[in-house]
Design a protein around this motif. Structure first.
Motif, PDB file in Angstrom:
ATOM      1  N   LEU A 116       0.817  -1.211   0.000  1.00  0.00           N
ATOM      2  CA  LEU A 116       0.000   0.000   0.000  1.00  0.00           C
ATOM      3  C   LEU A 116       0.850   1.260   0.000  1.00  0.00           C
ATOM      4  O   LEU A 116       2.048   1.240   0.274  1.00  0.00           O
ATOM      5  N   THR A 117       0.186   2.367  -0.297  1.00  0.00           N
ATOM      6  CA  THR A 117       0.802   3.693  -0.294  1.00  0.00           C
ATOM      7  C   THR A 117       0.197   4.504   0.838  1.00  0.00           C
ATOM      8  O   THR A 117      -1.019   4.462   1.053  1.00  0.00           O
ATOM      9  N   LEU A 118       1.038   5.226   1.556  1.00  0.00           N
ATOM     10  CA  LEU A 118       0.588   6.040   2.688  1.00  0.00           C
ATOM     11  C   LEU A 118       0.869   7.509   2.442  1.00  0.00           C
ATOM     12  O   LEU A 118       1.960   7.884   2.022  1.00  0.00           O
ATOM     13  N   LYS A 119      -0.138   8.325   2.717  1.00  0.00           N
ATOM     14  CA  LYS A 119       0.030   9.773   2.786  1.00  0.00           C
ATOM     15  C   LYS A 119      -0.468  10.218   4.151  1.00  0.00           C
ATOM     16  O   LYS A 119      -1.615   9.980   4.506  1.00  0.00           O
ATOM     17  N   GLY A 120       0.420  10.833   4.922  1.00  0.00           N
ATOM     18  CA  GLY A 120       0.042  11.250   6.261  1.00  0.00           C
ATOM     19  C   GLY A 120       0.660  10.354   7.310  1.00  0.00           C
ATOM     20  O   GLY A 120       1.805   9.925   7.183  1.00  0.00           O
ATOM     21  N   GLU A 121      -0.118  10.014   8.333  1.00  0.00           N
ATOM     22  CA  GLU A 121       0.410   9.242   9.456  1.00  0.00           C
ATOM     23  C   GLU A 121      -0.493   8.051   9.749  1.00  0.00           C
ATOM     24  O   GLU A 121      -1.718   8.151   9.687  1.00  0.00           O
ATOM     25  N   ALA A 122       0.129   6.920  10.086  1.00  0.00           N
ATOM     26  CA  ALA A 122      -0.636   5.723  10.417  1.00  0.00           C
ATOM     27  C   ALA A 122       0.180   4.827  11.326  1.00  0.00           C
ATOM     28  O   ALA A 122       1.423   4.823  11.296  1.00  0.00           O
TER      29      ALA A 122
END
Length: 289
Positions: A116-122
């Motif tokens: 997956l691709t993440l933008k932001g925070e997780a």
């Protein structure tokens, strides 16, 4: 004799095609359609009607087969956004869990939710699967894990990307072919300007406070808090670097309004936030030594 022989071969060929089509897996309503057609062509001398029927059935079964049994059907792109004020939990198909911070998003395909691709925070709690490593792309960093728990802060407007490992093992590769293997307690810091990575220790209570809708500062640089305000409330603070020497301690609820948090910071540091536009601010007041 030749005409009769050719005719017999033609009928035999058509019967073979119909037989092959009949034994393909189809929907029940497709079988019913064939049964109705078959009843209408029992007489052996109706070769033309049998030909038409065969063509219709083969066409029907071909369409059904393409739409229902084609393993090459393109997978569906899934994008999950969190536009709310509190963290959002996502359960992936493999049993892995993702807790998505506000103004953050993940993107993956139904074919492979372990990439997956993440933008932001997780925050990720990944189910172990040695044959299928879990991979995350932030645009500049690529993470590979088997089964572990970690936090990734990769907001677009931040100057740094932070990867904080809580449990397990984690491999991180930067675009410049830099590679680091993290152990629990390690925090990788990637500087977007210099394209360099470094390792540090991190405070779990501070880094993971957002999971409880909190922002915790323990003698932290004011930049730490201002960065979160920019990311959480989609604003820009033009001269925040001028106040990087200021320190702040305290606990803030991240579901407070921007005005409420600004009021607390202004009072504690004797500074003012001046609105330049709806989403842009600057700070005025005495700088810290």
């Amino acid at each position: 004799m030749e005409n009769k022989k050719d005719k017999d071969l033609s009928e035999a060929h058509l019967d073979k095609l119909i037989h092959q089509a009949w034994h393909k897996p189809v929907k029940p309503n497709s079988k019913k359609l064939w049964q109705r057609i078959d009843k209408s062509i029992k007489a052996p001398h109706h070769v033309m009607w049998k030909s038409i029927a065969a063509i219709l059935v083969i066409a029907l079964l071909t369409v059904a087969s393409l739409s229902l049994f084609n393993p090459d059907n393109p997978s569906v792109l899934v994008e999950v956004n969190n536009t709310g004020k509190t963290p959002k939990e996502i359960l992936l198909e493999d049993g892995s869990k993702v807790l998505l911070n506000r103004n953050s998003a993940i993107t993956y395909t139904t074919e492979n939710s372990r990439m997956l691709t993440l933008k932001g925070e997780a925050y990720f709690d990944i189910k172990k699967d040695e044959n299928h490593p879990f991979r995350i792309n932030t645009g500049e960093l690529h993470l590979t894990v088997l089964g572990t728990s970690f936090n990734v802060n990769a907001y677009e407007n931040s100057q740094e990307i932070l990867v904080s490992l809580v449990e397990g093992k984690l491999k991180v590769i930067a675009n410049q072919n830099q590679e680091k293997n993290l152990s629990p307690g390690d925090e990788l810091i990637y500087n977007k300007a210099t394209k360099r990575i470094s390792l540090n220790n991190f405070n779990t209570n501070t880094v993971l406070a957002w999971k409880s809708s909190l922002i915790k500062c323990e003698n932290a640089s004011l930049d730490f808090l201002l960065d979160r305000l920019e990311n959480y409330y989609a604003i820009a603070i033009k001269n925040k670097a001028d106040y990087s020497n200021c320190k702040i301690s305290g606990e803030f609820k991240s579901d407070l309004s921007l005005d409420e948090i600004i009021e607390i910071i202004s009072f504690s540091h004797n500074i003012d936030f001046v609105a330049l536009s709806e989403h842009e601010y600057k700070i005025e007041g005495k700088m810290c030594d």
